[in-house]
Design a protein around this motif. Structure first.
Motif, PDB file in Angstrom:
ATOM      1  N   ARG A 248       0.900  -1.277  -0.153  1.00 47.45           N
ATOM      2  CA  ARG A 248       0.059  -0.038  -0.066  1.00 47.45           C
ATOM      3  C   ARG A 248       0.794   1.371  -0.224  1.00 47.45           C
ATOM      4  NH1 ARG A 248      -4.782  -0.973  -2.192  1.00 47.45           N
ATOM      5  NH2 ARG A 248      -5.499   0.802  -1.329  1.00 47.45           N
TER       6      ARG A 248
ATOM      7  N   ALA B  27      -0.099   4.099  -2.386  1.00 48.26           N
ATOM      8  CA  ALA B  27      -0.400   5.472  -2.173  1.00 48.26           C
ATOM      9  C   ALA B  27       0.320   6.395  -2.992  1.00 48.26           C
ATOM     10  CB  ALA B  27      -0.311   5.691  -0.812  1.00 48.26           C
TER      11      ALA B  27
ATOM     12  N   GLU C 244     -10.950   5.695   2.163  1.00 45.76           N
ATOM     13  CA  GLU C 244      -9.730   5.367   2.537  1.00 45.76           C
ATOM     14  C   GLU C 244      -8.830   4.370   1.466  1.00 45.76           C
ATOM     15  OE1 GLU C 244      -8.462   4.685   6.542  1.00 45.76           O
ATOM     16  OE2 GLU C 244      -8.110   2.678   6.067  1.00 45.76           O
ATOM     17  N   LEU C 245      -7.932   5.015   0.897  1.00 46.94           N
ATOM     18  CA  LEU C 245      -6.983   4.495   0.016  1.00 46.94           C
ATOM     19  C   LEU C 245      -5.968   3.435   0.822  1.00 46.94           C
ATOM     20  CD1 LEU C 245      -5.712   7.323  -2.256  1.00 46.94           C
ATOM     21  CD2 LEU C 245      -7.417   5.415  -2.665  1.00 46.94           C
ATOM     22  N   ASP C 246      -5.283   3.750   2.067  1.00 48.86           N
ATOM     23  CA  ASP C 246      -4.680   3.018   2.836  1.00 48.86           C
ATOM     24  C   ASP C 246      -4.542   3.389   4.164  1.00 48.86           C
ATOM     25  OD1 ASP C 246      -2.814   5.060   2.878  1.00 48.86           O
ATOM     26  OD2 ASP C 246      -1.174   4.029   1.798  1.00 48.86           O
ATOM     27  N   GLN C 247      -4.012   2.739   5.268  1.00 48.27           N
ATOM     28  CA  GLN C 247      -4.346   3.132   6.652  1.00 48.27           C
ATOM     29  C   GLN C 247      -3.310   4.011   6.989  1.00 48.27           C
ATOM     30  OE1 GLN C 247      -3.163   0.415   5.512  1.00 48.27           O
ATOM     31  NE2 GLN C 247      -2.129  -1.068   6.825  1.00 48.27           N
TER      32      GLN C 247
ATOM     33  N   ASP D 117      -8.877  -0.669   1.410  1.00 48.32           N
ATOM     34  CA  ASP D 117      -7.631  -1.465   1.810  1.00 48.32           C
ATOM     35  C   ASP D 117      -7.982  -2.495   2.409  1.00 48.32           C
ATOM     36  OD1 ASP D 117      -8.807   0.023   3.877  1.00 48.32           O
ATOM     37  OD2 ASP D 117      -6.744   1.293   4.301  1.00 48.32           O
TER      38      ASP D 117
ATOM     39  N   CYS E  64      -5.533  -5.871   0.911  1.00 52.38           N
ATOM     40  CA  CYS E  64      -4.038  -5.707   1.080  1.00 52.38           C
ATOM     41  C   CYS E  64      -3.728  -5.715   2.547  1.00 52.38           C
ATOM     42  CB  CYS E  64      -3.863  -4.259   0.389  1.00 52.38           C
ATOM     43  SG  CYS E  64      -4.162  -2.921   1.083  1.00 52.38           S
ATOM     44  N   CYS E  65      -4.515  -4.921   3.232  1.00 58.22           N
ATOM     45  CA  CYS E  65      -4.221  -4.613   4.509  1.00 58.22           C
ATOM     46  C   CYS E  65      -4.977  -4.861   5.717  1.00 58.22           C
ATOM     47  CB  CYS E  65      -3.890  -3.091   4.564  1.00 58.22           C
ATOM     48  SG  CYS E  65      -3.130  -2.624   3.082  1.00 58.22           S
TER      49      CYS E  65
ATOM     50  N   GLN F 266      -7.998  -4.077   6.582  1.00 58.82           N
ATOM     51  CA  GLN F 266      -8.756  -2.954   7.203  1.00 58.82           C
ATOM     52  C   GLN F 266     -10.439  -3.209   7.551  1.00 58.82           C
ATOM     53  OE1 GLN F 266      -7.074  -0.427   9.124  1.00 58.82           O
ATOM     54  NE2 GLN F 266      -5.720  -1.961   8.529  1.00 58.82           N
TER      55      GLN F 266
ATOM     56  N   ASP G  82     -10.465  -4.126  -3.024  1.00 63.35           N
ATOM     57  CA  ASP G  82      -9.386  -3.356  -3.412  1.00 63.35           C
ATOM     58  C   ASP G  82      -9.260  -3.017  -4.833  1.00 63.35           C
ATOM     59  OD1 ASP G  82      -7.102  -4.041  -0.700  1.00 63.35           O
ATOM     60  OD2 ASP G  82      -9.032  -4.255  -0.658  1.00 63.35           O
TER      61      ASP G  82
ATOM     62  N   SER H 272      -9.856   0.666  -7.322  1.00 62.74           N
ATOM     63  CA  SER H 272      -8.548   1.287  -7.923  1.00 62.74           C
ATOM     64  C   SER H 272      -8.298   1.290  -9.293  1.00 62.74           C
ATOM     65  CB  SER H 272      -7.233   0.577  -7.143  1.00 62.74           C
ATOM     66  OG  SER H 272      -7.432  -0.677  -7.158  1.00 62.74           O
TER      67      SER H 272
END
Length: 316
Positions: free
Chosen positions: A5, A9, A198-201, A255, A258-259, A261, A288, A292
C-alpha cells in the motif's frame, strides 16, 4: 492500484492499477476473414490518439502485452483476450489472463521484447518505456489513469480500435453508460450523507476531483477529504484528528484485501471508536481492485456504493 500500500499510495496518486479478481465472459471470437480483407488486416491500418500521441498500427495485433491491470480487464472484456500473450504481475483479472513476472512498475524492456509483442499497452511511461520500446520498433499504446468517467469510456474505445475489436468495445462502453446512468438516477439524493474513502491506513484519501471521487458524487455524497488543508493532487494524507472531527456518515475502505482493514481495526485508531460510521455499522469494505481501477468493472464499484447509500441512515 498495488500489492504494497505504500507503493499504492504514492503511485496511485498517479495511476491506480491494483489488480482484481473475478470472472468475465468468454472472449468474443474475431470476425471470420473474407477474401478481400484477411482478419489480420481488416480495418487496418488504424491510428489511435493515445497518451503518447498518434499511434499507427499497420495490422491487427496478435501478440499483445498488457502492463496495466485495468487494461488487461478491458482487453478481455472487449474480446481481445485471445490476442494477449502476456500481462504484468498485477493483472489478476480475469483468471485466464496469461500472467507473467513482467512488472508494470519497473518495466524491463528486454523481458518485454522477449515476448515478441506487436503491441504493448501501458498506463504509465515509467523509465521512458514508451521510447525504449520504440527504439526496437514495438508499438506502444499509453492509456493513462482516467480522471473522469468519459476518459475511461474513451480509453476502452481506443483499445478496441487498436486491437480490431471496435464493435465489441463500443458495446461494452454503451452498457457501462446505461448501467451508470441508471444507478445515478436511482440513487436517493436527499440523505445528505458525508463519506470518507480510504486508500490505505496512512490514511490517504481521495477527493471529489479524482476518478473515484466522481463516482461517489453520482450518489449525492459529500466528501470530507474535499476540506483537507493539503489536497495533494486529489489524494490528501489525512490526520486521525481530521477524520474524527469530520465524523463521516459512511466510511468506504479500499484497503481490505491488501491490509486487512475493517470496522474493528478502525475502532482501534486513536479517536475513531466513536465515529458515527462505526457506531451505526456503516463501514463498507470494498474490493481493493474495483476501488482502484477505471475499466469495465467500475460498474460493480458503483453498485456497491449505491447499495451502501440506499441502506444508510444519517448520524444517530
Amino acid at each position: 492500484m498495488r500489492p504494497v500500500r505504500t507503493a499504492f499510495a504514492g503511485a496511485l496518486l498517479g495511476t491506480l492499477v491494483l489488480a482484481g479478481c473475478g470472472q468475465t465472459a468468454t472472449p468474443t471470437p474475431s470476425a471470420a476473414p473474407t477474401a478481400a480483407a484477411p482478419a489480420s488486416s481488416a480495418g487496418f491500418p488504424v491510428t489511435i490518439e493515445a497518451g503518447n500521441g498518434k499511434v499507427t498500427l499497420a495490422k491487427k495485433p496478435e501478440r499483445i502485452v498488457s502492463l496495466s491491470a485495468t487494461h488487461t480487464e478491458t482487453l478481455f472484456a472487449i474480446g481481445a483476450g485471445s490476442q494477449v500473450v502476456a500481462v504484468d504481475d498485477q493483472s489478476n483479472f480475469p483468471p485466464e489472463a496469461p500472467k507473467s513476472d513482467l512488472s508494470g512498475f519497473k518495466p524491463n524492456v528486454e523481458a518485454i521484447v522477449a515476448k515478441k509483442p506487436d503491441l504493448v499497452i501501458v498506463s504509465n511511461d515509467i523509465d521512458h518505456v514508451v521510447a525504449e520500446l520504440g527504439k526496437v520498433n514495438v508499438p506502444v499504446l499509453l492509456e493513462p489513469a482516467a480522471v473522469k468517467l468519459d476518459e475511461a469510456y474513451e480509453e476502452i474505445a481506443e483499445i478496441g480500435a487498436a486491437t480490431g475489436n471496435k464493435a465489441k468495445a463500443d458495446e461494452v462502453v454503451s452498457g457501462m453508460k446505461t448501467a451508470m446512468e441508471k444507478l445515478a438516477a436511482d440513487a436517493p439524493k436527499d440523505k445528505k450523507l458525508t463519506y470518507y474513502h480510504e486508500l490505505d491506513q496512512t490514511p490517504y484519501a481521495a477527493t471529489s476531483q479524482t476518478f473515484i471521487g466522481q463516482v461517489y458524487a453520482m450518489f449525492g455524497l459529500t466528501n470530507i477529504a474535499d476540506k483537507a488543508p493539503d489536497q495533494a493532487g486529489g489524494y490528501p494524507k489525512l490526520s486521525a484528528e481530521f477524520v474524527a472531527q469530520a465524523d463521516p456518515d459512511l466510511v468506504f475502505l479500499g484497503d481490505v484485501k491488501c491490509c486487512g482493514q475493517s470496522k474493528e481495526t478502525l475502532a482501534k485508531r486513536p479517536g475513531w471508536k466513536g465515529l458515527s460510521a462505526i457506531k451505526n455499522d456503516q463501514v463498507i469494505q470494498l474490493d481493493d481492485d474495483l476501488a482502484s481501477r477505471w475499466g469495465p468493472r467500475v460498474v460493480q464499484l458503483a453498485e456497491a456504493i449505491g447499495a451502501a447509500v440506499a441502506k444508510a441512515g444519517t448520524k444517530s
